[in-house]
Design a protein around this motif. Structure first.
Motif, mmCIF file in Angstrom:
data_model
loop_
_atom_site.group_PDB
_atom_site.id
_atom_site.type_symbol
_atom_site.label_atom_id
_atom_site.label_comp_id
_atom_site.label_asym_id
_atom_site.label_seq_id
_atom_site.Cartn_x
_atom_site.Cartn_y
_atom_site.Cartn_z
ATOM 1 N N ASN A 1 0.813 -1.215 0.000
ATOM 2 C CA ASN A 1 0.000 0.000 0.000
ATOM 3 C C ASN A 1 0.848 1.267 0.000
ATOM 4 O O ASN A 1 0.386 2.319 -0.413
ATOM 5 N N LYS A 2 2.085 1.174 0.456
ATOM 6 C CA LYS A 2 2.956 2.342 0.489
ATOM 7 C C LYS A 2 3.424 2.727 -0.907
ATOM 8 O O LYS A 2 3.650 3.894 -1.187
ATOM 9 N N THR A 3 3.577 1.761 -1.788
ATOM 10 C CA THR A 3 4.147 2.031 -3.105
ATOM 11 C C THR A 3 3.140 1.881 -4.243
ATOM 12 O O THR A 3 3.400 2.357 -5.343
ATOM 13 N N HIS A 4 2.027 1.209 -4.020
ATOM 14 C CA HIS A 4 1.059 0.950 -5.090
ATOM 15 C C HIS A 4 -0.369 1.195 -4.617
ATOM 16 O O HIS A 4 -0.647 1.186 -3.425
ATOM 17 N N ARG A 5 -1.259 1.422 -5.584
ATOM 18 C CA ARG A 5 -2.699 1.502 -5.329
ATOM 19 C C ARG A 5 -3.369 0.378 -6.074
ATOM 20 O O ARG A 5 -2.923 -0.026 -7.144
ATOM 21 N N VAL A 6 -4.462 -0.105 -5.532
ATOM 22 C CA VAL A 6 -5.212 -1.184 -6.169
ATOM 23 C C VAL A 6 -6.589 -0.648 -6.530
ATOM 24 O O VAL A 6 -7.305 -0.108 -5.693
ATOM 25 N N TYR A 7 -6.930 -0.779 -7.808
ATOM 26 C CA TYR A 7 -8.249 -0.385 -8.300
ATOM 27 C C TYR A 7 -8.956 -1.608 -8.844
ATOM 28 O O TYR A 7 -8.319 -2.594 -9.225
ATOM 29 N N LYS A 8 -10.285 -1.520 -8.907
ATOM 30 C CA LYS A 8 -11.060 -2.588 -9.531
ATOM 31 C C LYS A 8 -11.580 -2.090 -10.862
ATOM 32 O O LYS A 8 -12.023 -0.943 -10.989
ATOM 33 N N CYS A 9 -11.532 -2.962 -11.843
ATOM 34 C CA CYS A 9 -12.061 -2.633 -13.163
ATOM 35 C C CYS A 9 -13.561 -2.405 -13.037
ATOM 36 O O CYS A 9 -14.266 -3.204 -12.417
ATOM 37 N N LYS B 1 -9.002 -6.905 -9.981
ATOM 38 C CA LYS B 1 -8.122 -6.002 -9.246
ATOM 39 C C LYS B 1 -6.903 -5.683 -10.104
ATOM 40 O O LYS B 1 -6.289 -6.568 -10.696
ATOM 41 N N ILE B 2 -6.552 -4.370 -10.137
ATOM 42 C CA ILE B 2 -5.418 -3.905 -10.923
ATOM 43 C C ILE B 2 -4.536 -3.063 -10.013
ATOM 44 O O ILE B 2 -4.999 -2.128 -9.371
ATOM 45 N N ARG B 3 -3.253 -3.392 -9.970
ATOM 46 C CA ARG B 3 -2.305 -2.708 -9.109
ATOM 47 C C ARG B 3 -1.479 -1.749 -9.951
ATOM 48 O O ARG B 3 -0.884 -2.125 -10.960
ATOM 49 N N VAL B 4 -1.457 -0.463 -9.539
ATOM 50 C CA VAL B 4 -0.688 0.557 -10.265
ATOM 51 C C VAL B 4 0.199 1.307 -9.260
ATOM 52 O O VAL B 4 -0.128 1.407 -8.089
ATOM 53 N N PRO B 5 1.347 1.838 -9.737
ATOM 54 C CA PRO B 5 2.232 2.565 -8.819
ATOM 55 C C PRO B 5 1.606 3.883 -8.361
ATOM 56 O O PRO B 5 0.838 4.511 -9.086
ATOM 57 N N ARG B 6 1.948 4.307 -7.159
ATOM 58 C CA ARG B 6 1.438 5.567 -6.602
ATOM 59 C C ARG B 6 2.181 6.765 -7.189
ATOM 60 O O ARG B 6 3.240 6.634 -7.775
ATOM 61 N N ASN B 7 1.604 7.945 -6.989
ATOM 62 C CA ASN B 7 2.203 9.239 -7.319
ATOM 63 C C ASN B 7 2.569 9.370 -8.790
ATOM 64 O O ASN B 7 3.612 9.900 -9.144
ATOM 65 N N ARG B 8 1.706 8.930 -9.681
ATOM 66 C CA ARG B 8 1.904 9.091 -11.128
ATOM 67 C C ARG B 8 0.905 10.078 -11.723
ATOM 68 O O ARG B 8 0.862 10.246 -12.922
ATOM 69 N N GLY B 9 0.087 10.685 -10.877
ATOM 70 C CA GLY B 9 -0.919 11.623 -11.371
ATOM 71 C C GLY B 9 -2.120 10.877 -11.946
ATOM 72 O O GLY B 9 -2.417 9.760 -11.558
ATOM 73 N N ALA C 1 -4.290 6.521 -17.427
ATOM 74 C CA ALA C 1 -5.264 5.636 -18.053
ATOM 75 C C ALA C 1 -4.858 4.196 -17.748
ATOM 76 O O ALA C 1 -3.743 3.772 -18.061
ATOM 77 N N ILE C 2 -5.768 3.469 -17.146
ATOM 78 C CA ILE C 2 -5.496 2.086 -16.759
ATOM 79 C C ILE C 2 -6.284 1.176 -17.682
ATOM 80 O O ILE C 2 -7.484 1.372 -17.888
ATOM 81 N N THR C 3 -5.613 0.196 -18.248
ATOM 82 C CA THR C 3 -6.272 -0.767 -19.123
ATOM 83 C C THR C 3 -6.326 -2.115 -18.410
ATOM 84 O O THR C 3 -5.301 -2.637 -17.965
ATOM 85 N N CYS C 4 -7.523 -2.666 -18.323
ATOM 86 C CA CYS C 4 -7.710 -3.958 -17.679
ATOM 87 C C CYS C 4 -7.171 -5.051 -18.599
ATOM 88 O O CYS C 4 -7.513 -5.112 -19.779
ATOM 89 N N ARG C 5 -6.336 -5.912 -18.048
ATOM 90 C CA ARG C 5 -5.761 -6.992 -18.846
ATOM 91 C C ARG C 5 -6.772 -8.101 -19.109
ATOM 92 O O ARG C 5 -6.617 -8.866 -20.046
ATOM 93 N N LYS C 6 -7.795 -8.179 -18.308
ATOM 94 C CA LYS C 6 -8.764 -9.265 -18.448
ATOM 95 C C LYS C 6 -9.796 -8.964 -19.530
ATOM 96 O O LYS C 6 -10.053 -9.791 -20.396
ATOM 97 N N CYS C 7 -10.373 -7.753 -19.462
ATOM 98 C CA CYS C 7 -11.454 -7.437 -20.404
ATOM 99 C C CYS C 7 -11.107 -6.330 -21.394
ATOM 100 O O CYS C 7 -11.853 -6.080 -22.335
ATOM 101 N N GLY C 8 -9.995 -5.615 -21.179
ATOM 102 C CA GLY C 8 -9.566 -4.577 -22.104
ATOM 103 C C GLY C 8 -10.203 -3.220 -21.875
ATOM 104 O O GLY C 8 -9.971 -2.291 -22.644
ATOM 105 N N THR C 9 -11.004 -3.070 -20.847
ATOM 106 C CA THR C 9 -11.649 -1.792 -20.542
ATOM 107 C C THR C 9 -10.594 -0.788 -20.080
ATOM 108 O O THR C 9 -9.709 -1.110 -19.293
ATOM 109 N N GLU C 10 -10.712 0.445 -20.579
ATOM 110 C CA GLU C 10 -9.785 1.485 -20.170
ATOM 111 C C GLU C 10 -10.524 2.509 -19.328
ATOM 112 O O GLU C 10 -11.623 2.949 -19.680
ATOM 113 N N PHE C 11 -9.937 2.872 -18.204
ATOM 114 C CA PHE C 11 -10.538 3.877 -17.331
ATOM 115 C C PHE C 11 -9.430 4.737 -16.751
ATOM 116 O O PHE C 11 -8.264 4.358 -16.695
#
Length: 126
Positions: A87-95, A101-109, A112-122
Motif C-alpha cells: 500500500n505504500k508504493t502501489h494503489r489497487v483499483y477494480k475494473c 483487481k489492478i495494481r498501479v504505482p502511486r504518485n503518477r498523477g 489511463a489504466i487498461t484492464c488486462r482481463k477485459c480490455g476496458t480502459e478507465f
C-alpha cells in the motif's frame, strides 16, 4: 518411561498448542475469571489423553486437520501483511466492468489504466 510410551502417540503440534492454551487458561484463572480454570483443566486432560492414546491413526488425522487450518491462517496473514506493505508504493483499483483487481504505482498523477482481463480502459488518479 520409554517402555510406557512405546506404542502410544506422544506429542505433536496440536498437543503443543493445546498445552500452551491450557497454561494460558490456568494463568488467567489466577485473576478469578469464572470457568477459565475448569476450561484449562479440561484442555490439559484432553492433551494428556491424546499423548497417551494408542489410536495413532486417529491422533495423526487430528493433527493433520489442525496443521491444514494453521497453514490456511498463516497464509491469509502473510497475504494481508504483503498487501499492507504494498500500500505504500502501489494503489489497487477494480475494473468497473469485470471487477478485476489492478495494481498501479502511486504518485503518477492521472493515468489511463487498461484492464488486462477485459480490455476496458478507465482513468484514475494515483
Amino acid at each position: 518411561m520409554m517402555r510406557f510410551m512405546q506404542g502410544r502417540y506422544g506429542n505433536d503440534r496440536l498437543g503443543q498448542v493445546m498445552l500452551i492454551l491450557a497454561m494460558v487458561c490456568l494463568v488467567l484463572s489466577l485473576f478469578r475469571i469464572p470457568f477459565i480454570s475448569t476450561l484449562g483443566l479440561v484442555i490439559l486432560l484432553l492433551t494428556y489423553y491424546r499423548m497417551f492414546s494408542r489410536q495413532i491413526g486417529k491422533r495423526a488425522a487430528e493433527n493433520q486437520k489442525y496443521l491444514r487450518l494453521e497453514w490456511k491462517l498463516r497464509a491469509k496473514w502473510q497475504r494481508r501483511k504483503q498487501a499492507l506493505a504494498q500500500n505504500k508504493t502501489h494503489r489497487v483499483y477494480k475494473c468497473p466492468s469485470c471487477r478485476q483487481k489492478i495494481r498501479v504505482p502511486r504518485n503518477r498523477g492521472r493515468i489511463a489504466i487498461t484492464c488486462r482481463k477485459c480490455g476496458t480502459e478507465f482513468i484514475k488518479k494515483t
